[in-house]
Design a protein around this motif. Structure first.
Motif, short mmCIF file in Angstrom:
data_model
loop_
_atom_site.label_atom_id
_atom_site.label_comp_id
_atom_site.label_asym_id
_atom_site.label_seq_id
_atom_site.Cartn_x
_atom_site.Cartn_y
_atom_site.Cartn_z
N TYR A 1 0.81 -1.22 0.00
CA TYR A 1 0.00 0.00 0.00
C TYR A 1 0.85 1.27 0.00
O TYR A 1 0.42 2.31 0.50
CB TYR A 1 -0.98 -0.02 1.18
CG TYR A 1 -2.01 -1.11 1.02
CD1 TYR A 1 -3.09 -0.94 0.16
CD2 TYR A 1 -1.87 -2.33 1.68
CE1 TYR A 1 -4.01 -1.94 -0.02
CE2 TYR A 1 -2.80 -3.34 1.51
CZ TYR A 1 -3.87 -3.14 0.66
OH TYR A 1 -4.80 -4.13 0.47
N LYS A 2 2.01 1.20 -0.62
CA LYS A 2 2.89 2.36 -0.72
C LYS A 2 2.12 3.52 -1.36
O LYS A 2 1.37 3.33 -2.30
CB LYS A 2 4.13 2.03 -1.56
CG LYS A 2 5.12 3.16 -1.63
CD LYS A 2 6.37 2.75 -2.37
CE LYS A 2 7.35 3.91 -2.35
NZ LYS A 2 8.61 3.56 -2.96
N ASN A 3 2.30 4.71 -0.82
CA ASN A 3 1.66 5.94 -1.27
C ASN A 3 0.16 6.00 -0.98
O ASN A 3 -0.55 6.80 -1.56
CB ASN A 3 1.92 6.20 -2.75
CG ASN A 3 3.39 6.39 -3.03
OD1 ASN A 3 4.12 6.96 -2.22
ND2 ASN A 3 3.85 5.88 -4.16
N THR A 4 -0.33 5.13 -0.10
CA THR A 4 -1.73 5.15 0.31
C THR A 4 -1.81 5.87 1.65
O THR A 4 -0.97 5.65 2.53
CB THR A 4 -2.27 3.71 0.48
OG1 THR A 4 -2.15 3.04 -0.77
CG2 THR A 4 -3.70 3.70 0.94
N LEU A 5 -2.81 6.74 1.80
CA LEU A 5 -3.01 7.38 3.10
C LEU A 5 -3.31 6.30 4.13
O LEU A 5 -4.03 5.33 3.84
CB LEU A 5 -4.18 8.36 3.03
CG LEU A 5 -4.00 9.59 2.15
CD1 LEU A 5 -5.30 10.39 2.10
CD2 LEU A 5 -2.87 10.45 2.66
N LEU A 6 -2.79 6.46 5.33
CA LEU A 6 -3.00 5.45 6.37
C LEU A 6 -4.49 5.23 6.62
O LEU A 6 -4.93 4.11 6.85
CB LEU A 6 -2.29 5.85 7.65
CG LEU A 6 -0.77 5.96 7.57
CD1 LEU A 6 -0.19 6.29 8.93
CD2 LEU A 6 -0.13 4.71 7.01
N CYS A 7 -5.27 6.30 6.59
CA CYS A 7 -6.71 6.16 6.85
C CYS A 7 -7.43 5.42 5.73
O CYS A 7 -8.56 4.97 5.93
CB CYS A 7 -7.34 7.52 7.10
SG CYS A 7 -7.27 8.64 5.70
N ASP A 8 -6.80 5.24 4.58
CA ASP A 8 -7.41 4.52 3.46
C ASP A 8 -6.98 3.06 3.39
O ASP A 8 -7.46 2.32 2.53
CB ASP A 8 -7.06 5.21 2.13
CG ASP A 8 -7.73 6.55 1.98
OD1 ASP A 8 -8.74 6.80 2.67
OD2 ASP A 8 -7.23 7.37 1.18
N GLN B 1 -14.32 12.35 8.22
CA GLN B 1 -14.64 13.76 8.44
C GLN B 1 -13.37 14.61 8.42
O GLN B 1 -13.35 15.69 7.81
CB GLN B 1 -15.37 13.94 9.77
CG GLN B 1 -16.77 13.39 9.75
CD GLN B 1 -17.41 13.41 11.12
OE1 GLN B 1 -16.78 13.65 12.14
NE2 GLN B 1 -18.70 13.13 11.15
N ILE B 2 -12.33 14.15 9.06
CA ILE B 2 -11.07 14.89 9.08
C ILE B 2 -10.48 14.97 7.68
O ILE B 2 -10.03 16.02 7.23
CB ILE B 2 -10.06 14.25 10.06
CG1 ILE B 2 -10.56 14.41 11.49
CG2 ILE B 2 -8.67 14.85 9.90
CD1 ILE B 2 -9.80 13.59 12.51
N LYS B 3 -10.49 13.84 6.99
CA LYS B 3 -9.96 13.80 5.63
C LYS B 3 -10.71 14.76 4.72
O LYS B 3 -10.12 15.50 3.94
CB LYS B 3 -10.06 12.37 5.10
CG LYS B 3 -9.46 12.17 3.74
CD LYS B 3 -9.58 10.71 3.36
CE LYS B 3 -9.29 10.50 1.91
NZ LYS B 3 -9.53 9.12 1.51
#
Length: 62
Positions: free
Chosen positions: A6-13, A53-55
């Motif tokens: 998951y390189k370059n993926t936001l942690l929340c995603d 919501q934060i994102k």
């Protein structure tokens, strides 16, 4: 995420299944591990609406 599948993926995603796997393996040390652990706890407790919501508010993406 700076490495792996998951390189370059936001942690929340990141999918909960991957976070569960990392939890079993052990999160990496340092700040990244702390952030992964936090996202894992949020998602595994079903309150990931907070992340969305934060994102949306700060990232402009849904």
């Amino acid at each position: 995420m700076p490495f792996g599948k998951y390189k370059n993926t936001l942690l929340c995603d990141m999918p909960i299944s991957y976070l569960e796997w990392m939890h079993k393996q052990g999160f990496p040390p340092g700040k990244l591990g702390m952030m992964l652990s936090t996202v894992f706890e949020i998602k595994s407790n079903g309150v990931d609406q907070i992340l969305r919501q934060i994102k949306f508010k700060y990232g402009g993406r849904s």
